[in-house]
Design an enzyme around this catalytic site. Structure first.
Site, PDB file in Angstrom:
ATOM      1  N   ALA A  42       0.838  -1.199   0.000  1.00  0.00           N
ATOM      2  CA  ALA A  42       0.000   0.000   0.000  1.00  0.00           C
ATOM      3  C   ALA A  42       0.877   1.255   0.000  1.00  0.00           C
ATOM      4  CB  ALA A  42      -0.920  -0.010   1.214  1.00  0.00           C
ATOM      5  N   TYR A  44       3.943   1.441  -1.077  1.00  0.00           N
ATOM      6  CA  TYR A  44       4.617   1.504  -2.382  1.00  0.00           C
ATOM      7  C   TYR A  44       3.680   2.149  -3.404  1.00  0.00           C
ATOM      8  CZ  TYR A  44       6.765  -0.018  -6.751  1.00  0.00           C
ATOM      9  OH  TYR A  44       7.322  -0.047  -8.003  1.00  0.00           O
ATOM     10  N   SER A  90      -9.578 -23.699 -23.396  1.00  0.00           N
ATOM     11  CA  SER A  90     -10.258 -23.160 -24.573  1.00  0.00           C
ATOM     12  C   SER A  90     -11.765 -23.415 -24.454  1.00  0.00           C
ATOM     13  CB  SER A  90      -9.691 -23.779 -25.833  1.00  0.00           C
ATOM     14  OG  SER A  90      -9.634 -25.166 -25.659  1.00  0.00           O
ATOM     15  N   LYS A 126     -16.973 -12.773 -29.178  1.00  0.00           N
ATOM     16  CA  LYS A 126     -15.721 -13.527 -29.073  1.00  0.00           C
ATOM     17  C   LYS A 126     -14.683 -12.750 -29.879  1.00  0.00           C
ATOM     18  CE  LYS A 126     -13.833 -18.165 -29.457  1.00  0.00           C
ATOM     19  NZ  LYS A 126     -12.673 -17.965 -30.299  1.00  0.00           N
ATOM     20  N   ARG A 147      -0.945 -17.044 -23.448  1.00  0.00           N
ATOM     21  CA  ARG A 147      -1.586 -18.306 -23.117  1.00  0.00           C
ATOM     22  C   ARG A 147      -0.620 -19.475 -23.294  1.00  0.00           C
ATOM     23  NH1 ARG A 147      -4.570 -22.062 -26.240  1.00  0.00           N
ATOM     24  NH2 ARG A 147      -6.297 -22.998 -25.093  1.00  0.00           N
ATOM     25  N   LYS A 323     -19.743 -19.882 -33.101  1.00  0.00           N
ATOM     26  CA  LYS A 323     -18.956 -19.211 -34.137  1.00  0.00           C
ATOM     27  C   LYS A 323     -19.863 -18.604 -35.214  1.00  0.00           C
ATOM     28  CE  LYS A 323     -14.820 -19.716 -33.978  1.00  0.00           C
ATOM     29  NZ  LYS A 323     -13.845 -20.749 -33.986  1.00  0.00           N
ATOM     30  N   CYS A 420       2.548  -1.085 -71.126  1.00  0.00           N
ATOM     31  CA  CYS A 420       3.492  -0.419 -72.034  1.00  0.00           C
ATOM     32  C   CYS A 420       4.098  -1.364 -73.064  1.00  0.00           C
ATOM     33  CB  CYS A 420       4.605   0.260 -71.251  1.00  0.00           C
ATOM     34  SG  CYS A 420       5.752  -0.898 -70.494  1.00  0.00           S
TER      35      CYS A 420
HETATM   36  S1  IVH Z   1     -14.030 -17.111 -22.117  1.00  0.00           S
HETATM   37  C1  IVH Z   1     -11.925 -21.284 -20.336  1.00  0.00           C
HETATM   38  N1  IVH Z   1     -14.767 -15.021 -23.501  1.00  0.00           N
HETATM   39  O1  IVH Z   1     -11.516 -17.600 -27.232  1.00  0.00           O
HETATM   40  C2  IVH Z   1     -11.829 -20.296 -21.424  1.00  0.00           C
HETATM   41  N2  IVH Z   1     -12.973 -16.331 -24.338  1.00  0.00           N
HETATM   42  O2  IVH Z   1     -11.646 -20.355 -28.165  1.00  0.00           O
HETATM   43  C3  IVH Z   1     -12.810 -19.201 -21.195  1.00  0.00           C
HETATM   44  N3  IVH Z   1     -12.026 -15.449 -26.410  1.00  0.00           N
HETATM   45  O3  IVH Z   1      -8.869 -18.878 -25.314  1.00  0.00           O
HETATM   46  C4  IVH Z   1     -12.679 -18.193 -22.236  1.00  0.00           C
HETATM   47  N4  IVH Z   1     -13.320 -13.690 -26.589  1.00  0.00           N
HETATM   48  O4  IVH Z   1      -8.777 -16.415 -26.008  1.00  0.00           O
HETATM   49  C5  IVH Z   1     -13.924 -16.061 -23.424  1.00  0.00           C
HETATM   50  N5  IVH Z   1     -15.517 -13.105 -24.571  1.00  0.00           N
HETATM   51  C6  IVH Z   1     -14.678 -14.144 -24.498  1.00  0.00           C
HETATM   52  C7  IVH Z   1     -13.699 -14.376 -25.476  1.00  0.00           C
HETATM   53  C8  IVH Z   1     -12.856 -15.476 -25.362  1.00  0.00           C
HETATM   54  C9  IVH Z   1     -12.320 -14.362 -27.122  1.00  0.00           C
HETATM   55  C10 IVH Z   1     -10.964 -16.424 -26.763  1.00  0.00           C
HETATM   56  C11 IVH Z   1     -10.066 -16.805 -25.615  1.00  0.00           C
HETATM   57  C12 IVH Z   1     -10.119 -18.289 -25.562  1.00  0.00           C
HETATM   58  C13 IVH Z   1     -10.621 -18.650 -26.916  1.00  0.00           C
HETATM   59  C14 IVH Z   1     -11.324 -19.969 -26.892  1.00  0.00           C
END
Ligand code: IVH
Length: 693
Positions: A42, A44, A90, A126, A147, A323, A420
């Protein structure tokens, strides 16, 4: 430490900053190096906060290696490994409505929810970037890691510290240990800017903003990352010393309160139909966003339920990524055009039957080069699959061989330039075929003229690409020097359709304004292959004047000896670029063009510019300046060029790191922001005086 930073005098602030910087550095050494801190976190933080407040108020008095400057300037030594305290996993994917319905059913089943029990879920974009884990200790950014393979990533703290939207200190109380996860990305505008710059410098282009963001995060020199203007959206957490929220929605709120950016298009739903609605709504906004998103992530809102759901394999049961369908379409390739660029490169371009891809009508796509056409076996008349990825030029992915009409011919690369008629040749190892016509080739001449008047070059206001084309076609300008002789043809200009006295005179005046030009701009404007703005600056600084450069190039023409060694030894040049430069200046045709131009304009040598700037120049070198509002004495371009000549960095937006804001007439938000941040605001006159001192 109660002194109001708004009221403290400059001298007092400067000496306090110097003292604080030393003190903070000493604590840093004890903390990181010797693992033996002598003050609480704190205390610092209080020191650091005080320092940053003063720095925001008097950035130009900050010690050069103070805690603020350290952000983004310390060179990284490769990247250490970081083991993630909680693995970065993921997401499972859902591709259609049935997958989404199955996700919701699965969650309800797992939690054993009664049919009447509501299940709150969130839907958020996403982001198509790269995931990063930011570890805060006592509210202070302590580490940033990529990651990696999910278990082990790389320590990219120094680079991530340069990202403006990553808070270095959280505003407001936070758990002692708080790992915020989210996505680093590059906005479309920045991606375009970066690729344009790389193209000018002859560097390979990034394929999409994600690759470009990833490349930028993994730079050894944080200053390079800092120059890339990355951004960050937060969405999750990793290791935490206490649970920071009870619902995902509340967590996002907390993130905002701490100063994070959260992607703003999210929504909420209680069933699969609601999620699909959110998916549609976000999808409709997708084309207007300034960053790439590739789907929508659905999450169970209740964190206690998330914990119960846990993980299956490498993905959580409480979330799924829905997706977007790939932005692809099938259409007919009606023709293959061959375009000729500024340096004679021939680029095949697909002429397509217009088709809508991801909300945009596409009628052209790049075919890259003839090897690609052969590899994909593309014939004119083929039905092809095209793809629009983010902001990049649409590409032809593949052909549908079953739909090939009879007699469709394979593409035969032209042996002569389509413009040309000169020989078009591929030199050993080059994937690109080039027109050998040089400036005899109209296409090359026009492209060179466009480059000549472009922003980094002569930057002639009111003389756009279209004007260059028509003026060239009508014989008004054939070479750069002709632009400066247009005033002799005023009557002809007045006769042209769409031109009136006022517009002709404005143009002629804009041209006159450019009769004096800095040496580096002059060099860049010539459009020598692989000599972009950066290299032009290096050459200008090294040789000082056009005459000195021409002499040196003449001596280097043998490609050996002292002059050649000196040229290739210039940091950032190398033999390839040196070869391009020597070839250009020793070609009698281009030498004549340069000669004619040099008769029309005054090329300001670097020494002239430096002496004009005088002794004050040194003091300003390395400082950043933002110009805003309308300047009276100088055009924005010229003001920028002058600042750069004395070694200043001209940037577009104001932050606490900005040294000066020069505010002209009707300056608005940038000036206000500067005042809020305590950045020094100068009038145009004050700035001129300072810059010329
Ligand atoms: S939640 C346990 N939320 O998508 C993982 N991921 O395909 C929970 N990503 O590695 C991830 N937008 O890099 C989450 N709104 C979002 C995201 C997101 C992009 C990426 C993230 C993840 C990858 C998975």
């Amino acid at each position: 430490m109660t002194d109001d930073p708004e009221r403290i005098g400059e001298e007092a602030a400067a000496s306090e900053m110097a003292r604080l910087a030393e003190e903070i550095a000493a604590h840093d050494r004890r903390y990181h190096g010797e693992d033996a801190p002598v003050i609480s976190d704190a205390d610092y933080d209080a020191l650091l906060r005080r320092y940053l407040e003063l720095e925001a108020r008097f950035p130009h008095r900050a010690p050069p290696d103070g805690p603020g400057a350290r952000v983004g300037s310390r060179p990284a030594q490769g990247f250490e490994k970081v083991i993630h305290a909680r693995p970065m996993l993921s997401l499972r994917n859902a591709f259609d409505e049935e997958d989404v319905a199955e996700f919701v059913r699965g969650v309800r089943r797992f939690l054993n929810l009664e049919p009447e029990t509501p299940l709150a879920m969130t839907a958020e974009a996403k982001i198509d970037g790269l995931s990063i884990a930011l570890r805060y200790e006592g509210g202070r950014l302590a580490q940033a890691a990529t990651r990696g393979d999910g278990r082990e990533g790389e320590n990219v703290t120094r680079n991530i510290e340069t990202v403006e939207s990553v808070p270095k200190l959280l505003s407001g109380p936070a758990p002692e240990v708080l790992e915020v996860r989210g996505e680093i990305y590059m906005a479309h505008g920045e991606f375009r800017r970066l690729n344009e710059e790389r193209e000018r410098e002859g560097l390979p282009l990034y394929a999409n903003p994600r690759n470009s963001a990833a490349g930028s995060v993994r730079q050894i020199d944080p200053a390079v990352t800092a120059g890339r203007r990355l951004r960050f959206f937060a969405y999750g957490w990793g290791e935490v010393s206490e649970r920071p929220a009870e619902t995902h929605a509340a967590w996002l709120e907390r993130l905002r309160d701490w100063g994070f950016e959260v992607e703003p298009n999210g929504g909420r739903a209680e069933d699969a139909a609601g999620l699909i609605d959110a998916h549609r709504a976000i999808g409709e906004r997708r084309a207007s966003l300034d960053y790439d998103i590739d789907g929508v992530v659905y999450k169970v809102d209740n964190i206690a339920w998330q914990e119960r759901l846990g993980f299956a394999g490498r993905a959580p049961r409480w979330a799924v990524a829905h997706k977007f369908p790939a932005e692809r379409a099938e259409t007919v390739l009606e023709d293959i055009l061959v375009q000729v660029g500024r340096t004679g490169a021939l680029t095949p371009v697909a002429v397509l039957r217009p088709v809508t891809v991801g909300g945009v009508v596409v009628s052209r796509a790049t075919l890259h080069n003839e090897d690609e056409i052969e590899r994909k076996d593309i014939h004119v008349g083929d039905t092809v699959v095209i793809q629009r990825a983010g902001d990049v030029i649409p590409q032809v992915l593949e052909v549908r061989p079953d739909k090939r009409p009879e007699g469709a011919e394979p593409f035969r690369p032209p042996e002569t330039c389509p413009v040309c008629g000169s020989e078009a040749r591929r030199d050993g190892g080059d994937v690109v075929r080039r027109c050998t016509g040089g400036l005899v080739c109209r296409a090359q001449a026009v492209e060179r003229l466009k480059h000549f008047v472009s922003r980094g070059g002569f930057d002639i206001e009111g003389l756009g690409r279209k004007h260059i084309e028509t003026f060239h076609a009508d014989g008004l300008i054939a070479a750069p020097a002709d632009i400066f002789r247009l005033r002799e043809r005023r009557a002809e200009l007045l006769d042209r359709e769409g031109w009136a006295e006022q517009s002709v005179d404005n143009l002629l005046e804009a041209i006159e304004e450019r009769r004096r030009i800095s040496f580096d701009r002059f060099l860049y404007a010539l459009g020598i292959r692989h000599i972009g703005e950066g290299n032009a600056r290096l050459l200008a600084r090294h040789y000082g004047s056009l005459d000195a450069l021409r002499d040196a190039v003449a001596s280097a023409a043998s490609r050996e000896g002292e002059a050649w060694e000196a040229l290739i030894g210039i940091d950032g040049m190398g033999a390839g670029r040196a070869e391009d430069l020597v070839a250009f200046l020793s070609d009698p045709r281009s030498a004549e063009i340069v000669e004619a131009l040099a008769r029309e304009v005054a090329v300001e040598g670097v020494a002239d510019a430096a002496s004009a700037a005088g002794a004050g120049a040194g003091a300003l070198a390395g400082r950043t300046v933002v110009f805003t509002g309308t300047l009276a004495a100088l055009s924005r371009r010229e003001a920028k060029a002058r600042a750069e000549t004395i070694g200043m960095r001209v940037v577009g937006s104001v932050s606490a790191k900005t040294d000066f804001v020069v505010a002209g007439e009707a300056a608005g938000s940038k000036k206000r922001r500067a005042e809020e941040l305590g950045v020094k605001v100068l009038t145009e006159d004050e700035w001129l005086e300072l810059a010329e001192r």
